[in-house]
Motif scaffolding. Structure first.
Motif, PDB file in Angstrom:
ATOM      1  N   HIS A   1       0.822  -1.207   0.000  1.00  0.00           N
ATOM      2  CA  HIS A   1       0.000   0.000   0.000  1.00  0.00           C
ATOM      3  C   HIS A   1       0.859   1.262   0.000  1.00  0.00           C
ATOM      4  CE1 HIS A   1      -3.953  -1.895   0.752  1.00  0.00           C
ATOM      5  NE2 HIS A   1      -3.223  -2.837   1.333  1.00  0.00           N
ATOM      6  N   ALA A   2       0.318   2.296  -0.616  1.00  0.00           N
ATOM      7  CA  ALA A   2       0.877   3.639  -0.484  1.00  0.00           C
ATOM      8  C   ALA A   2       0.054   4.344   0.584  1.00  0.00           C
ATOM      9  CB  ALA A   2       0.800   4.381  -1.809  1.00  0.00           C
ATOM     10  N   ARG A   3       0.696   4.678   1.692  1.00  0.00           N
ATOM     11  CA  ARG A   3      -0.012   5.312   2.805  1.00  0.00           C
ATOM     12  C   ARG A   3       0.508   6.737   2.985  1.00  0.00           C
ATOM     13  NH1 ARG A   3       0.647  -0.014   6.617  1.00  0.00           N
ATOM     14  NH2 ARG A   3      -1.088  -1.208   5.722  1.00  0.00           N
TER      15      ARG A   3
ATOM     16  N   CYS B   1      -3.685   5.207  -0.615  1.00  0.00           N
ATOM     17  CA  CYS B   1      -3.559   5.728  -1.980  1.00  0.00           C
ATOM     18  C   CYS B   1      -3.370   4.613  -2.998  1.00  0.00           C
ATOM     19  CB  CYS B   1      -2.393   6.710  -2.063  1.00  0.00           C
ATOM     20  SG  CYS B   1      -2.538   8.117  -0.940  1.00  0.00           S
ATOM     21  N   GLY B   2      -3.945   3.447  -2.708  1.00  0.00           N
ATOM     22  CA  GLY B   2      -3.840   2.320  -3.622  1.00  0.00           C
ATOM     23  C   GLY B   2      -2.774   1.326  -3.198  1.00  0.00           C
ATOM     24  N   ALA B   3      -2.659   0.251  -3.962  1.00  0.00           N
ATOM     25  CA  ALA B   3      -1.703  -0.813  -3.618  1.00  0.00           C
ATOM     26  C   ALA B   3      -1.177  -1.482  -4.879  1.00  0.00           C
ATOM     27  CB  ALA B   3      -2.361  -1.849  -2.705  1.00  0.00           C
ATOM     28  N   TRP B   4       0.060  -1.948  -4.787  1.00  0.00           N
ATOM     29  CA  TRP B   4       0.708  -2.699  -5.857  1.00  0.00           C
ATOM     30  C   TRP B   4       0.840  -4.170  -5.475  1.00  0.00           C
ATOM     31  CZ3 TRP B   4       0.794  -0.429 -10.243  1.00  0.00           C
ATOM     32  CH2 TRP B   4       1.255   0.862 -10.440  1.00  0.00           C
ATOM     33  N   ALA B   5       0.924  -5.003  -6.489  1.00  0.00           N
ATOM     34  CA  ALA B   5       1.504  -6.330  -6.351  1.00  0.00           C
ATOM     35  C   ALA B   5       2.896  -6.241  -6.973  1.00  0.00           C
ATOM     36  CB  ALA B   5       0.666  -7.382  -7.070  1.00  0.00           C
TER      37      ALA B   5
ATOM     38  N   SER C   1       5.295   6.785  -6.415  1.00  0.00           N
ATOM     39  CA  SER C   1       6.433   6.930  -5.502  1.00  0.00           C
ATOM     40  C   SER C   1       6.882   5.571  -4.977  1.00  0.00           C
ATOM     41  CB  SER C   1       6.047   7.840  -4.330  1.00  0.00           C
ATOM     42  OG  SER C   1       5.693   9.122  -4.778  1.00  0.00           O
ATOM     43  N   VAL C   2       5.934   4.687  -4.720  1.00  0.00           N
ATOM     44  CA  VAL C   2       6.280   3.338  -4.264  1.00  0.00           C
ATOM     45  C   VAL C   2       7.063   2.602  -5.350  1.00  0.00           C
ATOM     46  CG1 VAL C   2       5.390   1.115  -3.466  1.00  0.00           C
ATOM     47  CG2 VAL C   2       4.239   3.229  -2.782  1.00  0.00           C
ATOM     48  N   ALA C   3       6.554   2.653  -6.576  1.00  0.00           N
ATOM     49  CA  ALA C   3       7.216   1.957  -7.680  1.00  0.00           C
ATOM     50  C   ALA C   3       8.616   2.512  -7.917  1.00  0.00           C
ATOM     51  CB  ALA C   3       6.378   2.082  -8.950  1.00  0.00           C
ATOM     52  N   ASN C   4       8.764   3.821  -7.897  1.00  0.00           N
ATOM     53  CA  ASN C   4      10.076   4.423  -8.109  1.00  0.00           C
ATOM     54  C   ASN C   4      11.066   3.993  -7.042  1.00  0.00           C
ATOM     55  OD1 ASN C   4       9.192   5.797 -10.381  1.00  0.00           O
ATOM     56  ND2 ASN C   4       8.672   7.664  -9.257  1.00  0.00           N
TER      57      ASN C   4
END
Length: 229
Positions: free
Chosen positions: A44-46, A70-74, A181-184
């Motif tokens: 998650h992006a928190r 702010c959503g979530a990635w796998a 930002s999480v992916a980067n």
């Protein structure tokens, strides 16, 4: 620790051999590779209500407990066990298509595209479980050999060590304004880690496995508890 998998010892031993660059009792050649892959879901992006304050002398880091999701990635990742190359991708959700994209990402580039064989160690998630997954992936990449870990034996998969590092070094504390930002951060860490990493010093061997299995088998059989009516 050893669930209802009659082939536990056989499957575990094959993976331990691959970590020693062996297969069916024979050494792997220089153009054969071992990939450890899995998915880390629900990242998650928190966005914290107040900015995180870094630690200072005499004061620990301070992280606001209130946040907005702010959503979530796998996060899907594949580790070249002996060469410390890491391949990753962020997807909106886990599934067959995202995992196959990860496989394509690895298998279509040198040296894997020209390899004699590429062994992929995976767990028993529905995305890559059983003979159907073998047929699907080998139908696309004939050099690929899918190797399943025993059920509930994720500890045999070295990608989990990398995920542990990512959790501690990249995702803690979780304070990101958005998914980009999480992916980067994940991809930046991949490049950094590759520049400094050495192969994991895997110390658990076939002999350790045999000794552990003998110890477990010598224990008294547990009596199952009755089911409450």
């Amino acid at each position: 620790m050893f669930p209802r998998d009659p082939n536990f010892a056989f499957k575990a031993a094959r993976i331990l051999d691959l970590y020693q660059r062996k297969w069916d009792g024979k050494p792997l050649r220089s153009d054969e590779f071992v990939i450890s892959a899995d998915e880390k879901t629900s990242i998650h992006a928190r966005a914290r209500k107040h900015p995180t304050k870094p630690c200072r002398a005499g004061s620990p880091m301070r992280v606001e407990h209130e946040y907005e999701r702010c959503g979530a990635w796998a996060y899907l990742a594949a580790l070249d066990v002996h060469n410390c190359r890491i391949f990753g991708r962020c997807e909106p959700k886990n599934g067959i298509a995202p995992f196959d994209s990860l496989v394509d990402q690895v298998m279509t580039r040198p040296p894997y595209s020209d390899a004699r064989r590429v062994f992929w160690i995976v767990d028993n998630c529905s995305v890559h479980r059983g003979q159907r997954a073998v047929e699907r992936l080998q139908g696309k990449h004939r050099r690929l050999v899918l190797v399943h870990a025993p059920i509930h034996a994720t500890w045999l998969n070295q990608i989990e060590i990398y995920f542990s590092i990512v959790q501690r070094k990249v995702l803690t504390p979780n304070d990101f304004p958005d998914l980009a930002s999480v992916a980067n951060r994940l991809f930046d860490f991949q490049y950094y880690w590759e520049s400094i990493a050495q192969p994991f010093q895997w110390k658990f061997t076939r002999r350790d496995l045999d000794e552990l299995l003998c110890k477990v088998r010598s224990q008294p059989t547990c009596t199952a508890l009755p089911i409450a009516s």
